[in-house]
Enzyme design. Structure first.
Site, PDB file in Angstrom:
ATOM      1  CD  GLU A   1    -104.688  56.011 -18.829  1.00  0.00           C
ATOM      2  OE1 GLU A   1    -104.400  57.166 -19.467  1.00  0.00           O
ATOM      3  OE2 GLU A   1    -105.316  55.311 -19.161  1.00  0.00           O
TER       4      GLU A   1
ATOM      5  CG  ASP B   1    -104.016  65.344 -23.982  1.00  0.00           C
ATOM      6  OD1 ASP B   1    -104.514  64.478 -24.006  1.00  0.00           O
ATOM      7  OD2 ASP B   1    -102.770  65.342 -24.034  1.00  0.00           O
TER       8      ASP B   1
END
Length: 258
Positions: free
Chosen positions: A47, A58
């Site tokens: 990824e 995040d």
């Protein structure tokens, strides 16, 4: 066949390991070297993070990497240029992971076309509403044989999960918890029950478990309950500590997972 589908079709009983890193961090020019090192060391799927200034899902490690990447000058156009340069050397699936805003600015059609030209097999867009995926993004992505990967969490209803399973292809990203990315020492009983519940649904798509995997215990729990595991924050930290030397970071990661 799309490389993501090919990976899961050929995996048999092998437990897959996928890694995430943020393009352009810690160095702007390191993207290709990091990808090729991962491939050489046996990582099944990669990824590649598209840095964004407001990454809601995040944790601090990946937020810091994104900030550094943006300061370094990383952009979608730069990333696609870097990926094109190594396209002929990359045999494993590459999945771009990024937020909707930069992709919309780039253009959905242009993004899908550039993905194909750069050897990208799929994309994860955490803040893409599912209705917009079905009506706007999926028809374009399907024309380019690009897989748009959806996430599920412990809070996602069974009805929603089955709807996602029926309308996506490639794999389902199974988030281990509803929190942001980061490392955990273990998965508690509540998370284990979540894993068992999803296993019992016998979904059509394979699943990869991510968020919080950083050691042998969490890796085993993920791989025991899905097709494989995705590691992000732990590798991003190690890559930063190693000043972008992927082999050094991978050595330390494999030691931590042993």
């Amino acid at each position: 066949m799309n490389k993501i589908n090919q990976l899961f079709a050929n995996k048999k009983d092998k437990k897959l390991l996928s890694l995430y890193f943020c393009a352009g961090s810690p160095t702007l020019e390191g993207t290709g070297d990091v990808i090729l090192a991962m491939q050489r060391r046996g990582i099944a799927m990669i990824e590649v993070g598209i840095p964004f200034s407001d990454p809601l899902a995040d944790g601090p490690v990946i937020q810091s990497a994104a900030t550094k990447a943006l300061k370094n000058g990383m952009s979608l156009r730069t990333l696609f240029s870097q990926l094109k340069a190594i396209k002929d050397q990359v045999e494993i699936p590459l999945v771009l992971m990024g937020y909707l805003n930069p992709i919309l600015h780039y253009g959905i059609e242009a993004f899908c076309q550039s993905c194909v030209e750069a050897g990208v097999s799929g994309a994860i867009i955490p803040d893409l509403p599912f209705d917009d995926y079905l009506t706007i993004v999926k028809p374009v992505a399907d024309r380019y044989d690009l897989r748009i990967i959806m996430l599920i969490t412990p809070e996602t209803s069974e009805e929603r999960i089955r709807f996602i399973d029926d309308n996506t292809d490639g794999f389902i990203y199974m988030v281990s918890s509803a929190s942001v990315t980061g490392t955990q020492k273990s998965f508690d009983e509540q998370k284990q029950e979540y894993f068992r519940r999803i296993n019992a649904m016998n979904l059509r798509n394979p699943r990869m478990i991510g968020f919080g995997i950083s050691n042998a215990q969490t890796l085993k729990a993920a791989q025991d309950n899905a097709a494989g595991a995705i590691i992000g924050s732990k590798f991003v930290s190690l890559l930063d500590d190693a000043n972008g030397n992927a082999d050094t970071a991978l050595d330390k990661l494999f030691d931590a997972l042993a």
